[in-house]
Design an enzyme around this catalytic site. Structure first.
Site, mmCIF file in Angstrom:
data_model
loop_
_atom_site.group_PDB
_atom_site.id
_atom_site.type_symbol
_atom_site.label_atom_id
_atom_site.label_comp_id
_atom_site.label_asym_id
_atom_site.label_seq_id
_atom_site.Cartn_x
_atom_site.Cartn_y
_atom_site.Cartn_z
ATOM 1 N N THR B 15 0.832 -1.208 0.000
ATOM 2 C CA THR B 15 0.000 0.000 0.000
ATOM 3 C C THR B 15 0.862 1.251 0.000
ATOM 4 O OG1 THR B 15 -1.767 -1.139 1.167
ATOM 5 C CG2 THR B 15 -1.768 1.265 1.300
ATOM 6 N N ARG B 22 1.887 7.230 -6.482
ATOM 7 C CA ARG B 22 0.817 8.151 -6.884
ATOM 8 C C ARG B 22 1.159 9.583 -6.478
ATOM 9 N NH1 ARG B 22 -2.551 4.010 -4.956
ATOM 10 N NH2 ARG B 22 -3.176 5.200 -3.134
ATOM 11 N N ASN B 42 -4.007 -12.347 2.459
ATOM 12 C CA ASN B 42 -3.804 -12.991 3.768
ATOM 13 C C ASN B 42 -5.090 -13.558 4.346
ATOM 14 O OD1 ASN B 42 -2.341 -10.505 3.367
ATOM 15 N ND2 ASN B 42 -1.231 -11.012 5.270
ATOM 16 N N CYS B 43 -6.100 -12.683 4.362
ATOM 17 C CA CYS B 43 -7.325 -13.021 5.081
ATOM 18 C C CYS B 43 -8.133 -14.076 4.348
ATOM 19 C CB CYS B 43 -8.161 -11.774 5.299
ATOM 20 S SG CYS B 43 -7.234 -10.475 6.139
ATOM 21 N N TYR B 279 10.522 4.343 9.272
ATOM 22 C CA TYR B 279 9.114 4.204 9.642
ATOM 23 C C TYR B 279 8.813 2.716 9.851
ATOM 24 C CZ TYR B 279 8.348 9.010 7.978
ATOM 25 O OH TYR B 279 8.385 10.367 7.800
ATOM 26 N N TYR B 426 -34.238 2.570 6.495
ATOM 27 C CA TYR B 426 -35.241 1.587 6.848
ATOM 28 C C TYR B 426 -36.201 1.271 5.708
ATOM 29 C CZ TYR B 426 -39.636 -0.334 8.386
ATOM 30 O OH TYR B 426 -40.759 -1.106 8.455
ATOM 31 N N LYS B 434 -37.022 1.399 14.109
ATOM 32 C CA LYS B 434 -35.983 1.577 15.122
ATOM 33 C C LYS B 434 -34.924 0.512 14.852
ATOM 34 C CE LYS B 434 -39.030 3.117 18.877
ATOM 35 N NZ LYS B 434 -40.331 2.515 18.450
#
Lengths: 548, 548
Positions: B15, B22, B42-43, B279, B426, B434
């Site tokens: 990332t 960019r 990964n997930c 970093y 809703y 609600k």
């Protein structure tokens, strides 16, 4: 102890009654309802007609007997309040079944009369036999009985608002051929045209005949024939009239209470009318737009329920106020979900408020996990402050979640710059590590940082006037459809082919959904070009105009 | 122009590289990855093993070639960074395939090394043959090949965290009998015990054998036999070791960078280590808890991605900071969704922060519309200020949406008193007028207004010590199960039967989900009783303890 009289036993009225009782056992609470039923499932009515909901009892959320007992209420159905006598603090009540009239005193009065379908004086409407409007359970029973017994082959729905679209879908689900007539150029007014275009395509795919920008001139042959403004003539077996609703404010008006826009009952932030002993809530009242503060009329279930609670609290002496209506709304349209919150472009133009727009086409969850669905998500915001003005989304999955998150962000005062910071739940079946809302925030932040875009409705004119449009998709994608006049340079070749671009004019860029176009725009800008990205890419363009 | 070197090409590292490009075409960007693959899913790995994801290519989100080309990156896979020479601003790099070493200079270094599975020195672990951990694509390939080829009948998953639970599910989906061993008394540590209890029941219903409060003492017979702390012995065909992960911080430590808790790399709010030219991001770093500010270790995909973006922005000179991690997490567990945001009770107890809890059991959408599913939603908050500390939810539908809305509300600084004001979308297929989040806000606001509740883990003791517990459900409901010692007085008879209650002691009230109990509590309070409602009702109680 106070005697509180409530006019209208559905939604807001019923909520107010129940909350008042929870606040105190001592209030005397009388609730009048003109019809037979209180607290029914308004929003479920089309689905009972469509036999999605099969058990009619399920529509009756609370019964007169059950609610009276549980909340110690004096509920009187079939009782129409015909007049308010503010001088002596009484209301006149007519027993609908007998015609008998009497007066009832009040200390505090709550008006929750709702809104009724607009029935315009179109020639021939009085003699139209199978013409229906939908507001309550008896209306529903009539429509369903007609469909069950007459087995109509064809129906015309007049009006493309949420109820019209839901009725079109539910009649289609019953096997009826449906024509929907709408005077505007789109269905579902709370969303903008390009988003509605996706809905139009989907409705047509499901067999709905859409007749936009047309209206009814007259009904003929007892409503079996409809003559349109365009001159077209439609023969049909039944008609649903759903062009909109108007507030039931005659009672308030007759009592000299101040009215608001479109015949609504005017209330202050505590929901009090111009008579502080008389409150009004629900579909009949004027509300403030949450974002821009203008007066508006938003007949929806959420505000009615919220107002029902708040009115009870205020009567009980709690210092609460209603903060205005955002207008969050949602509908299922066959396989699509269509949802919106805040203000749309049409409204902002009327208000003369400057705004920016981004469209993205993210997947509902990780694309590598099965059944991910692409949605179109639109975010409208202020370029200077990043304030979120509204959002709209259309897709098959996950649309409700993203609009709810943005509605929450608006109420939390978050800007588009803070949307990327929303730490939303990610696992592959549910989202992506960058959720669609995060992505929309990134794209909007880019605009604030100076990335320039053009919109779907601008690009054809730009190209026609000599604008240079680069399509950075692969040749394979371009072969499946592209904007007329575009030049194909795949993104991954762009850096080597910059010399093919004119250096004396801005370069417009498009791709499939806008992401590669953004990357290309950045490469071009870094190389000294003035570049603008087509927001939403060819995907949005082709959703509106069809594949080229 | 700056030369930026990135150590680790997955999630945050990838990332950061893309965002840096960019931001500028001019940066020299070198990204080292020890393994073959960058930016993989990964997930998604457990779901490939479970054959939910069937196409292995889908795991490879970006290839070295594709990403290098698109973002003009110098990506070197099979390249392990073995040392950082801060004095001369270089890193030592070992080509994994050849063993060859070289040095590479940097102006700015980004460490994104991730976290690795903990492999404790349990006796016999070295000789265990079919023992696997899961971190990357090669691990995944090994496990999947083993399942495909050896067709194990039985597997043991050691560790009940998110990965352990996902692996248990995916192995079960492959027809393997799974035993899950967890040292704590619950799976999925981010949620609290009573919420995990719902997950335990569901996992057992899907054939997982859960062995809680037990651990592995030793492996025998080349890992075919596991001896537990309890003395129990399990014979198995394979073992997944998923007891947790630890930050890959050796490189940082060797370079003399400051470390944080649990061996993490310490960073400031700009994600800089103790050396401002270095970093660190992702699973290896220490983060601040968003709500209470303590240092913590949250190896999840969302923070890694967010940090990857921010680190690039900061290197580019944009004044951004990472605001801490809320810990929003979610997992599918067979038909259930389990989701959490913010801090749980266990954490708050450790912090010695006072809090209140409410549990509700709302439907995912209008109950009269088909396929509504009941969920359990827990909200944790501060009684004085209404500040939201956390939320947890378990259910079959709509759980992700409600946790995302609450996570957004937390970031927007909304209190529980403002949750009822969230104007959420809703229509019957999506929610109720609600929404569950509105309801949770109402129930929490009631607590702030003085309604007193007792919790599921308190009520048995209260009754055992002479507390008077009234169950206000109908006799029919009570016949299906009730808390021992409770007295049944249906809500709708309560007002007439107040004389049956003792007036010299508090009255505890229960019902099914807590709503009628609240109404009863109000009636009792209004009639002079000290009344407390069982939060979450019999439903929560029986979810934890089983039906009585």
């Amino acid at each position: 102890m106070k005697k509180i009289v409530i006019v209208g036993g559905v939604a807001g009225g019923a909520t107010a009654a129940a909350r008042l009782r929870r606040l105190s056992e001592k209030y005397e609470i009388v609730m009048f309802e003109r019809g037979e039923y209180i607290s029914f499932a308004n929003c479920g009515l089309p689905y009972y007609i469509g036999e999605v909901i099969t058990d009619r009892k399920k529509l009756l959320v609370q019964t007169v007997e059950g609610m009276s007992k549980r909340f110690k209420l004096d509920i009187r159905n079939f009782s129409e309040v015909t007049a308010i006598h503010r001088d002596r603090k009484t209301v006149s009540v007519k027993r609908v079944l007998t015609g008998e009239e009497y007066e009832e005193t009040y200390d505090v009065l709550i008006l929750s009369p709702g809104a009724k379908p607009i029935v315009p004086p179109i020639p021939g409407i009085e003699t139209a036999e199978a013409l229906f409007t939908l507001r309550n359970v008896p209306d529903t029973d009539k429509i369903k009985a007609y469909v069950d017994e007459q087995q109509p082959k064809h129906a015309v729905v007049i009006g493309g608002g949420f109820i019209g679209v839901e009725m079109a879908e539910n009649l289609a689900e019953r096997g009826v051929n449906v024509t929907l007539i709408e005077r505007a150029n789109q269905v579902m007014p709370p969303i903008d045209y390009e988003m509605a275009a996706i809905v139009h395509t989907h409705m047509k795919e499901h067999g709905i005949q859409l007749m936009l920008e047309d209206g009814v001139e007259s009904f003929e042959n007892n409503g079996r024939r409809i003559v349109l403004t365009s001159g077209q003539v439609i023969d049909t077996d039944m008609i649903i009239l759903a062009i909109g609703v108007q507030p039931e404010s005659q009672l308030a008006k007759d009592a000299g209470l101040e009215l608001g826009i479109r015949g609504t009952i005017k209330v202050n932030e505590h929901l009090q009318t111009s008579d502080p002993n008389i409150y009004a809530i629900g579909d009949a009242i004027e509300v403030k737009n949450y974002i821009h503060g203008f007066e508006t009329f938003v007949p929806l279930a959420w505000p009615a329920n919220r107002q029902g609670r708040l009115v009870a609290d205020h009567i009980h002496g709690i210092d609460v106020k209603y903060n205005g209506t955002l207008g969050t709304a949602i509908a299922k349209v066959f396989d699509l979900t269509v949802a919106v919150t805040g203000n749309n472009e049409k409204t902002l133009k009327q208000l003369d408020v400057p705004y920016e727009v981004v469209h993205i086409h993210p997947m509902s969850h990780a694309s590598y996990y099965p059944n991910a669905q692409q949605m179109t998500l639109k975010l409208i915001f202020d370029k200077q402050t990043g304030k979120i003005y509204g959002a709209q989304a259309v897709g098959k999955d996950g649309v409700d979640k993203r609009i709810d998150v943005i509605a929450t962000a608006i109420k939390g005062g978050l800007t588009v710059r803070e949307l990327p910071d929303l730490e939303l739940a990610y696992a592959p079946p549910f989202s992506s590590a960058k959720d669609p809302v995060n992505m929309a925030g990134y794209v909007a932040s880019n605009i604030m940082d100076g990335v320039e875009t053009v919109q779907w409705h601008e690009i054809d004119d730009i190209v026609a006037n000599g604008g240079f449009l680069v399509d950075v998709r692969t040749p394979l994608e371009v072969a499946r459809g592209a904007i007329d006049g575009s030049v194909n340079i795949p993104l991954d070749e762009l850096r080597e082919r910059l010399h093919e671009l004119p250096s004396d004019q801005p370069i417009y860029v498009t791709c499939q959904v806008g992401l590669r176009g953004y990357l290309a725009t950045r490469i071009l800008q870094e190389n000294g070009f003035a570049a603008k990205n087509l927001d939403g890419g060819y995907k949005l363009y082709s959703l509106v105009f069809g594949a080229k």
